[in-house]
Design an enzyme around this catalytic site. Structure first.
Site, PDB file in Angstrom:
ATOM      1  CG  HIS A  76       4.097  -8.592 -93.607  1.00 40.38           C
ATOM      2  ND1 HIS A  76       4.360  -7.602 -92.688  1.00 40.38           N
ATOM      3  CD2 HIS A  76       2.786  -8.908 -93.424  1.00 40.38           C
ATOM      4  CE1 HIS A  76       3.272  -7.358 -91.979  1.00 40.38           C
ATOM      5  NE2 HIS A  76       2.301  -8.122 -92.417  1.00 40.38           N
ATOM      6  CD  GLU A  77       0.519  -9.726 -96.185  1.00 39.61           C
ATOM      7  OE1 GLU A  77      -0.194 -10.503 -95.515  1.00 39.61           O
ATOM      8  OE2 GLU A  77       0.615  -8.511 -95.934  1.00 39.61           O
TER       9      GLU A  77
END
Length: 168
Positions: A76-77
């Site tokens: 995600h990051e």
């Protein structure tokens, strides 16, 4: 602040390396390796600091939710950083949104994940003091920060009934 165990730290580093290899394989793009830090606080699992090329992870949540971090949080990051590197801010007419089309496309194409803006981890260990407020819907808990803002004159409105929250 207690860091995750050395084994957990090694697993997180390895997952980041694996994700970077997937990016290189899928996109034919070699992104710079982001700095990985464990300084995120509060209820947030992680954040991507775009211009610094840094991924900040919450060490408290990581210790208790290693699987979720390896499977979801790190990709995600990393996708936030990749969108920044590939698309920048976009244009005024078509800005790049944090969890917008470009981010969703990378999450799916590279990692096979639908991606969500929020996690579902238990945050009771990292949740600070809360204050009771009331609306038509029932009781609502506000954080110290929001409670202090109410004390300074800020009004918060319930998302459901649209009534202003009142101290209980």
């Amino acid at each position: 602040m207690r860091l995750p165990s050395p084994i957990q730290l090694e697993q997180v580093q390895q997952r980041l390396d694996d994700c970077l290899a997937l990016v290189q394989e899928q996109l034919k793009f070699t992104p710079p390796r982001p700095l990985l830090t464990f300084t995120q606080r509060g209820r947030i699992a992680g954040t991507a600091r775009l211009q610094a090329n840094e991924i900040r992870l919450n060490p408290v949540l990581l210790r208790d939710n290693l699987h979720e971090f390896l499977e979801e949080v790190i990709p995600h990051e990393l996708c936030h950083l990749l969108v920044w590197q590939l698309h920048g801010r976009g244009t005024k007419a078509r800005p790049v949104r944090p969890h917008g089309a470009q981010w969703k496309q990378l999450m799916w194409e590279v990692f096979g994940l639908k991606g969500s803006a929020c996690h579902r981890m238990d945050v009771s260990k990292v949740q600070g003091r809360q204050f009771n407020y009331q609306c038509r819907c029932g009781p609502v808990k506000l954080s110290v920060r929001r409670h202090n803002r109410v004390q300074q004159g800020v009004t918060y409105i319930c998302r459901h009934c649209r009534q202003s929250l009142q101290a209980a």
